[in-house]
Scaffold this active site. Structure first.
Site, PDB file in Angstrom:
ATOM      1  CD  GLU A   1      -2.531   0.564  -4.470  1.00  0.00           C
ATOM      2  OE1 GLU A   1      -2.352  -0.448  -4.915  1.00  0.00           O
ATOM      3  OE2 GLU A   1      -3.195   0.968  -3.727  1.00  0.00           O
TER       4      GLU A   1
ATOM      5  NE  ARG B   1      -3.890  -2.095   0.079  1.00  0.00           N
ATOM      6  CZ  ARG B   1      -3.675  -3.627  -0.183  1.00  0.00           C
ATOM      7  NH1 ARG B   1      -2.228  -4.042  -0.694  1.00  0.00           N
ATOM      8  NH2 ARG B   1      -4.558  -4.342  -0.225  1.00  0.00           N
TER       9      ARG B   1
ATOM     10  CB  SER C   1      17.587  14.749   1.921  1.00  0.00           C
ATOM     11  OG  SER C   1      18.351  13.619   2.385  1.00  0.00           O
TER      12      SER C   1
END
Lengths: 146, 146, 146, 146, 146, 146, 146, 146, 146, 146
Positions: E96, E93, E119
């Site tokens: 995703e 997830r 960064s």
């Protein structure tokens, strides 16, 4: 990884016994009443051995029945032997046939049978050797339910 | 990408003519005196068409000879039709046969022929339909020089 | 690599006990009061076993409770069993369904529910067997929160 | 590449007509007497449209019959819509179900049916919506010949 | 391969001690004066433990200091825990989110900061739990130097 | 392939209008009453635009409403913008965070919430800029339903 | 897999001795009269150690000469340490430089040298540290025969 | 796909102008006051051109300012030029350096700087040509903030 | 994984004996009456050793005949040594030749021989060293049946 | 994608002219005074054409000099023709030689030359046809600077 590390426990047992007794797949297949490719597939853990197959294998190969029964997985975990594309040249040639003729097979099969599929499960296959003036020919036949 | 974008220019020409004339690969193959799988492979740019093949194809399919000659590549750039593993279910089944039986074929072939290889070049293949009480069966035969 | 090397320590323990006692997932599932697919998923380390599940599993399968508790990972590390695309033909067929019908499912689901997603977590699944004159049918049901 | 570039010519034709007439897959499916997932699969070029399907589609969607017949490929080239693993979250969830439960399904199916395979060809599938106090649930059913 | 085989020797040592003492990452983090995500990352060999961290870890977790010092690699070999795309649903997830919002983040970040980069090294991250009438919410915050 | 070839038709329309009017995502987001990341995601075709969003976008960006409605896909085909691992350095850094901290997040989240998952659908995200004596910091917050 | 499992037997021997003696690559390099990067590469089995190198290494690191000679492979099997793309963030940054500037380097090099190639074999490389008011800078120099 | 199809619109414009005027990157770099690698990177869309850079480029290369401004993307979408591993032999050699020396660089850098990372963003790079009795040498220097 | 783990059991046996006796492949090849590349290929398990080869190898290398016979696989499982693309720079150079000149070879070969293929099985190969004023040259010759 | 889409603009120009004039690579190579493989490589954009080569090619092939000069890229972008592993059976055979004999070549080369590398740049290659009682043999020679 090496081939053995991908195979079920029963594979080295079977191959070792076969080598010691110097038996061919053909000879073993006759005892089991099965195609020799199917027998080889059982050796590699790619086909299911019935209880009778296991019994006969233990007799023919002189392996304790219990040991074989314990080592052969009840449900084969198929597809473990190869990475794709295959690296072994002999097996690559078969793969190459699918790669080059795949759509040609599909075209011809659809013309003969309509939309559908050749089963790879209700399926049998055999290997034969033919010899003519040009030398030896390997003939592989695939026969699957439509 | 779509299949068409991978094929030579001659492919849509041939398929369109075949569809218009409602001809089967079998019928075209008879005219050419070749296996129907080989003819389908020519349609997909996977097999070489001889000058005679091109001449007969132009007659049977009613395509100007010059056009066909210009569009069919003189040397087929084989292997363009598929990504591997194949996604089309029918072609995947053939691939699955190699995946599952690859080493079994190798084992049996080596036993019959010794170390070596089945040629995928000095090679012919055909598709047949068999029918029995269980229904239709697709039979694919590969025959290669050892 | 072989399947076992990817599974948690508890997997061989559970499968061995199940085989010795000759129990089905169905029988074990009844004892646990869970779907048999969920129970099988616990065997493969893909679903979480609650403390009660572990207690009942140890009773039903005759495994020391402490041993099972120590071997079952407190948080399942899901997704370990398969490489994708799956090589085993049975599991490939399920994958093929997603591959072929994926966008069709999406189209129909969006039409019924609007933009969104079917949860694979608030989710249950079951396998049933139906038999009619054509033979046996496997019926798999996925039920997920939208 | 974008989805459209992978689909047959008929796909944009069908989707555009559907959008203009503001029809659901459900409504079209009723006219065709087929499951709505199958109809959606025809839209995406993943299922075969019979001559009757084409006729009804042309009527319901107000598309010239000849045009539709020319654009729908006579043999679907299945598996073109997705790359695997799928990136769309909704379709990924279905893939995740196979990834997580694959061996659990295999274990339960083999227990119920013995060694074998669920056909993805002699196969039907449907999508339903259920609502309870917790909200909406998507229910997907796969039914395949063993 | 399994997760453990990718982790440094210190990982099983730390996890086992944590489980035996039934300590949470939160509790350990308080003792070390670090974020709990950073502590968990040390457990997985993904963040550097300072000499003080090691000293405190050995006290809190009751592990001989020398042993821990020897097992924790002086320079973490980062990135070992995951294959990408991740298979575990929870971690997928997060992946995703990057997959779907990646360019959106880039667009907004560039608008706010100009061309440049956030960064991932001069960086901290934390996990919080929020509860409202809709239930629990996981809140993950990434804070990186531009 | 280039990014544009993967995006829906609406993307160049939206970006071009935004550039001409020299508007920021922040300004557009205020008009729409949505997070600026969500607005950027609509620009890239990764989030769904409601009918109101479309109406306001057409007003703010001076795009004919009908055109925008026709170009924005009714259901976003998510996940199209990136190949993974991402090549753009900024987006790679976000990916690297998941790669390095994935299991650490999982460990801490499971400790706080038990076994489960953070939704990437019932989910919101925002980007903020903080400045201190060390310079600028990008702060990204992910908030998902458990 | 973990890094160690990819390295030759000599690697853990060398690293362990170095750690025990608390020596830097710089110190060892001075003894050997070689660049410290080359010495580190010998530690990782990526560069060839000459007989003199081996002799000095055994002296400096207090390792029996015979043991070192037996463990260092006579011909380095290069390229074993990394999967590509690299997952470790530090090494990824170097990879990123090649990814982003690859064609720029090619353009400039071809302009300066004509068509050709920079050897990665007749090649030396070094790492230096520079400090200015902005902080520390890592300077890596690659020098290869054209 | 070919390189050009991955580059921004400005790339062919810039290269064509450069070729017509027969200018080197070195000459253009002098006019812009930037490193020639950075200039080449702008040509390939991999580095950001400031408004001044664009102005000077339009002058030096005799390209209408407005056209260049419209074609150069305001935020470079970096990493588009290469697939990895690179196929071009020259660029592969640079990649090979990272592959072979990656961990050696990491080891030496960590020894000099402690745990951390060399920035690929606060970063400059240059290419120089050295000639000695053995011939020409390409010297590439990377300099990044730690 | 390391090279050794992919090789048959006979490989370390052969290499160890060769090193102890300080024999070159050339010397061994003379004893066996075979090309030295073929002998090296037997060492790596990539070529078949005939019964005579095994007998001579056991004599020349002072290895018990039975042991060697048991360890050398009766049918070589070819293609196990490399992942592709190869990472070792020397082997990569050979791969690069195929990558760069592949179609050029195909074009020239087809012109000389017509459509067909160079066998990699009815095939021999050798390595020679040439020295001229420019230094040493490696000459590799491939000779295959058309 | 098809081969043509990966080649420089000059490729179809050169092949078309060659076909019209019915010239072989051998004939063209004689005119240019270069190896025919090198000439074929120029046709595929994989080798650099010198100004003289371009001049002679334009004469021999009857192509306007200016056109050819504009279409042949000044620096070849090598490695574009193939995906690896190659799918064309002829080219695959060459690849297979590297795959099977890679380490054998490395072993023998290192024995003859010491640690080092065969250049693929200071390199020439040729194809010859030999005929004996067994038929035709293709002989490919690679000659590279050590």
């Amino acid at each position: 990884a090496s081939l053995v590390s991908r195979l079920p426990e029963s594979s080295p047992t079977l191959f070792e016994a076969k080598r010691k007794l110097n038996l061919t797949f053909e000879a073993i297949a006759k005892e089991l009443g099965r195609d020799e490719v199917a027998v080889a597939a059982i050796f590699y853990g790619q086909a299911q051995a019935s209880p009778e197959d296991i019994k006969k294998l233990s007799e023919v190969l002189n392996i304790p029945h219990e040991k074989l029964e314990a080592q052969i997985p009840p449900i084969p975990d198929r597809g473990r032997t190869l990475d794709m594309p295959p690296k072994d040249p002999l097996i690559y040639r078969l793969f190459e046939v699918v790669q080059n003729y795949g759509y040609a097979y599909k075209g011809v099969l659809n013309e003969k049978f309509g939309d559908g599929i050749m089963s790879a499960i209700s399926f049998s296959t055999k290997v034969e050797k033919e010899t003519d003036e040009k030398g030896d020919w390997a003939v592989i036949t695939l026969r699957g339910k439509w």
